[in-house]
Design a protein around this motif. Structure first.
Motif, mmCIF file in Angstrom:
data_model
loop_
_atom_site.group_PDB
_atom_site.id
_atom_site.type_symbol
_atom_site.label_atom_id
_atom_site.label_comp_id
_atom_site.label_asym_id
_atom_site.label_seq_id
_atom_site.Cartn_x
_atom_site.Cartn_y
_atom_site.Cartn_z
ATOM 1 N N THR A 169 8.810 22.252 -0.099
ATOM 2 C CA THR A 169 8.618 21.804 1.276
ATOM 3 C C THR A 169 9.870 21.067 1.721
ATOM 4 O O THR A 169 10.270 20.086 1.086
ATOM 5 C CB THR A 169 7.398 20.878 1.397
ATOM 6 N N ILE A 170 10.496 21.553 2.781
ATOM 7 C CA ILE A 170 11.682 20.903 3.332
ATOM 8 C C ILE A 170 11.239 20.074 4.535
ATOM 9 O O ILE A 170 10.661 20.602 5.493
ATOM 10 C CB ILE A 170 12.748 21.934 3.740
ATOM 11 N N LEU A 171 11.488 18.780 4.437
ATOM 12 C CA LEU A 171 11.150 17.857 5.507
ATOM 13 C C LEU A 171 12.367 17.649 6.391
ATOM 14 O O LEU A 171 13.491 17.917 5.984
ATOM 15 C CB LEU A 171 10.701 16.514 4.925
ATOM 16 N N GLY A 172 12.148 17.141 7.563
ATOM 17 C CA GLY A 172 13.284 16.846 8.430
ATOM 18 C C GLY A 172 12.853 16.346 9.772
ATOM 19 O O GLY A 172 11.668 16.359 10.129
ATOM 20 N N PRO A 173 13.827 15.883 10.535
ATOM 21 C CA PRO A 173 13.529 15.383 11.874
ATOM 22 C C PRO A 173 13.281 16.529 12.846
ATOM 23 O O PRO A 173 13.679 17.661 12.593
ATOM 24 C CB PRO A 173 14.808 14.630 12.241
ATOM 25 N N ALA A 174 12.635 16.213 13.939
ATOM 26 C CA ALA A 174 12.429 17.176 15.017
ATOM 27 C C ALA A 174 12.313 16.405 16.319
ATOM 28 O O ALA A 174 11.666 15.361 16.370
ATOM 29 C CB ALA A 174 11.163 18.006 14.782
ATOM 30 N N TYR A 175 12.973 16.894 17.346
ATOM 31 C CA TYR A 175 12.834 16.303 18.669
ATOM 32 C C TYR A 175 13.288 17.315 19.703
ATOM 33 O O TYR A 175 14.014 18.253 19.386
ATOM 34 C CB TYR A 175 13.619 14.990 18.794
ATOM 35 N N THR A 176 12.820 17.119 20.921
ATOM 36 C CA THR A 176 13.212 18.003 22.015
ATOM 37 C C THR A 176 13.926 17.182 23.076
ATOM 38 O O THR A 176 13.672 15.991 23.233
ATOM 39 C CB THR A 176 12.003 18.718 22.632
ATOM 40 N N LEU A 177 14.805 17.838 23.775
ATOM 41 C CA LEU A 177 15.573 17.213 24.848
ATOM 42 C C LEU A 177 15.432 18.053 26.103
ATOM 43 O O LEU A 177 15.213 19.263 26.025
ATOM 44 C CB LEU A 177 17.053 17.147 24.464
ATOM 45 N N PRO A 178 15.605 17.423 27.271
ATOM 46 C CA PRO A 178 15.627 18.234 28.490
ATOM 47 C C PRO A 178 16.884 19.092 28.494
ATOM 48 O O PRO A 178 17.906 18.743 27.890
ATOM 49 C CB PRO A 178 15.672 17.184 29.610
ATOM 50 N N GLU A 179 16.814 20.226 29.146
ATOM 51 C CA GLU A 179 17.986 21.094 29.232
ATOM 52 C C GLU A 179 19.063 20.468 30.115
ATOM 53 O O GLU A 179 20.250 20.562 29.836
ATOM 54 C CB GLU A 179 17.574 22.463 29.795
ATOM 55 N N THR A 180 18.621 19.809 31.206
ATOM 56 C CA THR A 180 19.553 19.253 32.189
ATOM 57 C C THR A 180 19.031 17.915 32.709
ATOM 58 O O THR A 180 17.818 17.749 32.898
ATOM 59 C CB THR A 180 19.707 20.216 33.391
ATOM 60 N N ILE A 181 19.944 16.986 32.944
ATOM 61 C CA ILE A 181 19.636 15.733 33.649
ATOM 62 C C ILE A 181 20.544 15.696 34.871
ATOM 63 O O ILE A 181 21.771 15.739 34.747
ATOM 64 C CB ILE A 181 19.867 14.493 32.764
ATOM 65 N N VAL A 182 19.932 15.644 36.071
ATOM 66 C CA VAL A 182 20.676 15.645 37.326
ATOM 67 C C VAL A 182 20.604 14.247 37.934
ATOM 68 O O VAL A 182 19.514 13.682 38.073
ATOM 69 C CB VAL A 182 20.104 16.696 38.311
ATOM 70 N N PHE A 183 21.760 13.724 38.294
ATOM 71 C CA PHE A 183 21.840 12.419 38.937
ATOM 72 C C PHE A 183 21.970 12.604 40.440
ATOM 73 O O PHE A 183 22.391 13.660 40.916
ATOM 74 C CB PHE A 183 23.046 11.644 38.392
ATOM 75 N N ASP A 184 21.628 11.552 41.200
ATOM 76 C CA ASP A 184 21.751 11.582 42.652
ATOM 77 C C ASP A 184 23.222 11.640 43.053
ATOM 78 O O ASP A 184 24.110 11.279 42.278
ATOM 79 C CB ASP A 184 21.120 10.334 43.271
ATOM 80 N N ASP A 185 23.479 12.049 44.312
ATOM 81 C CA ASP A 185 24.826 11.957 44.877
ATOM 82 C C ASP A 185 25.113 10.480 45.094
ATOM 83 O O ASP A 185 24.304 9.762 45.703
ATOM 84 C CB ASP A 185 24.896 12.702 46.212
ATOM 85 N N LEU A 186 26.274 10.011 44.614
ATOM 86 C CA LEU A 186 26.576 8.580 44.665
ATOM 87 C C LEU A 186 27.932 8.314 45.300
ATOM 88 O O LEU A 186 28.886 9.075 45.102
ATOM 89 C CB LEU A 186 26.586 7.984 43.251
ATOM 90 N N MET A 187 28.020 7.207 46.020
ATOM 91 C CA MET A 187 29.299 6.719 46.516
ATOM 92 C C MET A 187 30.103 6.232 45.309
ATOM 93 O O MET A 187 29.542 5.857 44.279
ATOM 94 C CB MET A 187 29.091 5.576 47.518
ATOM 95 N N LEU A 188 31.419 6.207 45.462
ATOM 96 C CA LEU A 188 32.289 5.857 44.352
ATOM 97 C C LEU A 188 32.054 4.443 43.831
ATOM 98 O O LEU A 188 32.374 4.147 42.693
ATOM 99 C CB LEU A 188 33.760 6.034 44.744
ATOM 100 N N THR A 189 31.499 3.566 44.629
ATOM 101 C CA THR A 189 31.253 2.188 44.185
ATOM 102 C C THR A 189 29.890 2.032 43.518
ATOM 103 O O THR A 189 29.560 0.949 43.043
ATOM 104 C CB THR A 189 31.338 1.232 45.383
ATOM 105 N N ASP A 190 29.097 3.100 43.489
ATOM 106 C CA ASP A 190 27.729 3.008 42.962
ATOM 107 C C ASP A 190 27.640 3.576 41.545
ATOM 108 O O ASP A 190 28.539 4.258 41.059
ATOM 109 C CB ASP A 190 26.754 3.776 43.866
#
Length: 170
Positions: free
Chosen positions: A61-82
């Motif tokens: 039996t081979i044990l190990g970690p497992a996890y899933t991630l989102p394919e994409t994370i999209v951020f809002d449009d931001l001003m350069l100071t934000d």
């Protein structure tokens, strides 16, 4: 992979495995690259005068970690100071420890930690911050290196310049 150990029992008259004229062998379909799961361990062969050989196979039996991630994370449009921060939660749903050894971030994005250790069932939040420094589209791949290989998440956001105030003429 571990070294397989054959265990012998039932010899008489103080004899041992040296009575084999042909020793049994052990093999498995599992390799060093095999993923989590179970694999048969097969015992074959083995000849000894005056003995009946009963082979008992096993399971690796081979044990190990497992996890899933989102394919994409999209951020809002931001001003350069934000800046904007999104939380990425990683939960180890596997049956072995998850060891994150590094995280590579694309331009315009930062993460609050690049290493972590999560036991089975544990979770941890990672803060990903988008901070544009130029008026342009930011897009790239965040790569997480761990003891189960590399995982990737696409990140994107838009940096805006200007006052954000529209002039109106009457």
């Amino acid at each position: 992979l571990p070294n397989y150990t054959l265990v012998f029992a039932g010899f008489v008259n103080e004899e041992d495995q040296s009575v084999f004229t042909s020793a049994p062998t052990v093999s498995s379909t599992a390799t060093a690259e095999s993923g989590r799961g179970t694999y048969d361990i097969v015992v074959e062969g083995g000849v000894a005068d005056n003995y009946e050989i009963i082979r008992v196979n096993g399971v690796l039996t081979i044990l190990g970690p497992a996890y899933t991630l989102p394919e994409t994370i999209v951020f809002d449009d931001l001003m350069l100071t934000d800046q904007q921060t999104r939380t990425l939660t990683i939960e180890n749903t596997g049956d072995g420890s998850l060891e994150i050894s590094g995280v590579t971030m694309p331009e315009g994005f930062q993460i609050d930690r690049s290493t972590a250790s999560l036991s089975p069932g544990a979770s941890m939040d990672f803060a990903i911050t988008f901070r544009p420094t130029q008026a342009k589209q930011y897009a790239g791949v965040m790569t997480i290196r761990d003891n189960d290989g590399n995982k990737e998440v696409n990140l994107s956001g838009l940096g805006l310049s200007g006052t954000g105030v529209e002039e109106v003429y009457v």
